[in-house]
Design an enzyme around this catalytic site. Structure first.
Site, PDB file in Angstrom:
ATOM      1  N   LYS A  34       0.852  -1.188   0.000  1.00 15.67           N
ATOM      2  CA  LYS A  34       0.000   0.000   0.000  1.00 15.67           C
ATOM      3  C   LYS A  34       0.885   1.234   0.000  1.00 15.67           C
ATOM      4  O   LYS A  34       2.066   1.184   0.356  1.00 15.67           O
ATOM      5  CB  LYS A  34      -0.953   0.006   1.204  1.00 15.67           C
ATOM      6  N   GLY A 118      10.885  -2.636   5.038  1.00 11.29           N
ATOM      7  CA  GLY A 118      11.176  -1.346   5.647  1.00 11.29           C
ATOM      8  C   GLY A 118      11.183  -0.218   4.637  1.00 11.29           C
ATOM      9  O   GLY A 118      12.001   0.704   4.711  1.00 11.29           O
ATOM     10  N   ALA A 119      10.227  -0.288   3.702  1.00 12.17           N
ATOM     11  CA  ALA A 119      10.238   0.644   2.575  1.00 12.17           C
ATOM     12  C   ALA A 119       9.038   1.572   2.558  1.00 12.17           C
ATOM     13  O   ALA A 119       8.808   2.276   1.581  1.00 12.17           O
ATOM     14  CB  ALA A 119      10.295  -0.148   1.270  1.00 12.17           C
ATOM     15  N   LEU A 121       5.933   0.551   2.554  1.00  8.90           N
ATOM     16  CA  LEU A 121       4.911  -0.071   1.716  1.00  8.90           C
ATOM     17  C   LEU A 121       3.994  -1.028   2.473  1.00  8.90           C
ATOM     18  O   LEU A 121       3.052  -1.575   1.893  1.00  8.90           O
ATOM     19  CB  LEU A 121       5.584  -0.823   0.555  1.00  8.90           C
ATOM     20  N   GLY A 122       4.272  -1.264   3.740  1.00 10.76           N
ATOM     21  CA  GLY A 122       3.424  -2.135   4.540  1.00 10.76           C
ATOM     22  C   GLY A 122       3.484  -3.597   4.146  1.00 10.76           C
ATOM     23  O   GLY A 122       2.544  -4.363   4.419  1.00 10.76           O
ATOM     24  N   GLY A 123       4.574  -4.021   3.518  1.00  7.86           N
ATOM     25  CA  GLY A 123       4.665  -5.398   3.029  1.00  7.86           C
ATOM     26  C   GLY A 123       4.543  -6.451   4.117  1.00  7.86           C
ATOM     27  O   GLY A 123       3.813  -7.435   3.971  1.00  7.86           O
ATOM     28  N   SER A 125       3.163  -6.089   7.066  1.00  9.63           N
ATOM     29  CA  SER A 125       1.808  -6.018   7.610  1.00  9.63           C
ATOM     30  C   SER A 125       0.829  -6.774   6.719  1.00  9.63           C
ATOM     31  O   SER A 125      -0.067  -7.469   7.191  1.00  9.63           O
ATOM     32  CB  SER A 125       1.367  -4.557   7.738  1.00  9.63           C
ATOM     33  N   ASP A 158      -0.673  -1.178  10.945  1.00  6.59           N
ATOM     34  CA  ASP A 158      -1.079  -1.176   9.537  1.00  6.59           C
ATOM     35  C   ASP A 158      -1.851  -2.424   9.128  1.00  6.59           C
ATOM     36  O   ASP A 158      -2.510  -2.431   8.083  1.00  6.59           O
ATOM     37  CB  ASP A 158       0.156  -1.064   8.626  1.00  6.59           C
TER      38      ASP A 158
END
Length: 294
Positions: A34, A118-119, A121-123, A125, A158
């Site tokens: 996201k 840690g970008a 982008l909520g990956g 989560s 998130d």
């Protein structure tokens, strides 16, 4: 009539293994990332979290998550290396949460990690939330969206967003959702991650929380042509001053015709939203990118 694949395995010693795989319950999911459209940090709450305002919007950059019934629990991963103890992975924590309340079988969770870590982008989560949804569907637990969001909230701020996985206006510490009249369908998005890791402590240490001067939700529900002037990410300016690659990526998006560009979350991914697919995009090889239609 027997299955043709089964016939091919009957001639060799692998047939028992094939039967096991064929009748195992299995689910494959694609936890997507996201972006934040605007991000206001208002103040630090008594519980230690910060009060936020933002719009969460789903994008197509996704991991691959496979959940298979197994004799004992196991978590494995491929793709981008995931740091830390696997027992602390949100997929494992999601399984443990449901296992406490339901008599679900052991599973093997395999995560092929594609979305940068840690970008902003909520990956991670998304991985945890999709594990909850996958287990719910795979074993017929019948959990409602609201109940799944309650479990997801225990994983992280998130995580509840990814249960419904649709655009929302977010307040609280990131877990209170309101509808937002915003539809970017048909727009084209380009995401670029320069591989700069920005810790939460570093991001919050660089800003002074304050109330926004404009109503960001109202701006987002208006003309996207005005977003450049009025929709801001509070983390972006101080972080971009320290890491020039972030500012360079944002400027490049505008040079290529973006109607809006911003850093997402606490960084370091930068996205550009375009009316149509831009031509001639070129990034340095160390920059991870994804692009597609919203």
């Amino acid at each position: 009539m027997s299955h043709p694949l089964a016939n091919s395995y009957m001639e060799g010693s692998c047939f028992p293994t094939f039967l096991t795989l064929f009748f195992q319950q299995k689910m494959i999911l694609f936890p997507n990332a996201k972006i934040n459209l605007g991000l206001n940090v208002l103040y630090k709450r008594p519980d230690g979290f910060h009060a936020l305002q933002s719009c969460f919007y789903p994008v197509g950059w996704a991991d691959v998550l496979e959940i298979t019934e197994a004799e004992s629990y196991k978590f494995t991963s491929t793709g981008i290396e995931i740091p830390g103890d696997p027992s602390n992975n949100l997929c494992t924590k999601a399984y443990d949460l449901l296992k406490k309340d339901f008599d679900i079988p052991a599973v093997h969770i395999h995560l092929h990690k594609i979305v940068p870590i840690g970008a902003g982008l909520g990956g991670g989560s998304a991985d945890g939330a999709f594990t909850l949804k996958g287990l719910n569907d795979l074993f017929g637990l019948g959990l409602s969206i609201k109940k799944l969001q309650t479990y997801a909230e225990q994983l992280g701020s998130d995580c509840p967003f990814f249960i419904e996985n649709k655009p929302v206006w977010v307040t609280g510490r990131g877990e209170v959702f309101e509808p937002v009249e915003l539809d970017l369908s048909g727009k084209y998005i380009v995401l670029a991650n320069p591989g700069i890791h920005i810790s939460t402590a570093e991001a919050y240490g660089a800003i002074t929380p304050q109330e926004p001067t404009r109503n960001t939700k109202k701006e987002l529900e208006g003309d996207i042509a005005h977003w450049k002037a009025f929709v801001k990410n509070d983390f972006e300016e101080p972080i971009a001053k320290k890491y020039v690659a972030i500012q360079n990526l944002k400027e490049y998006m505008y040079q290529k015709g973006a109607v809006y560009a911003s850093m997402t979350g606490s960084g370091s991914t930068v996205f550009g939203i375009f009316d149509e697919k831009p031509l001639g995009l070129s990034f340095e090889k160390e920059i991870m990118t994804w692009e597609g239609t919203l």
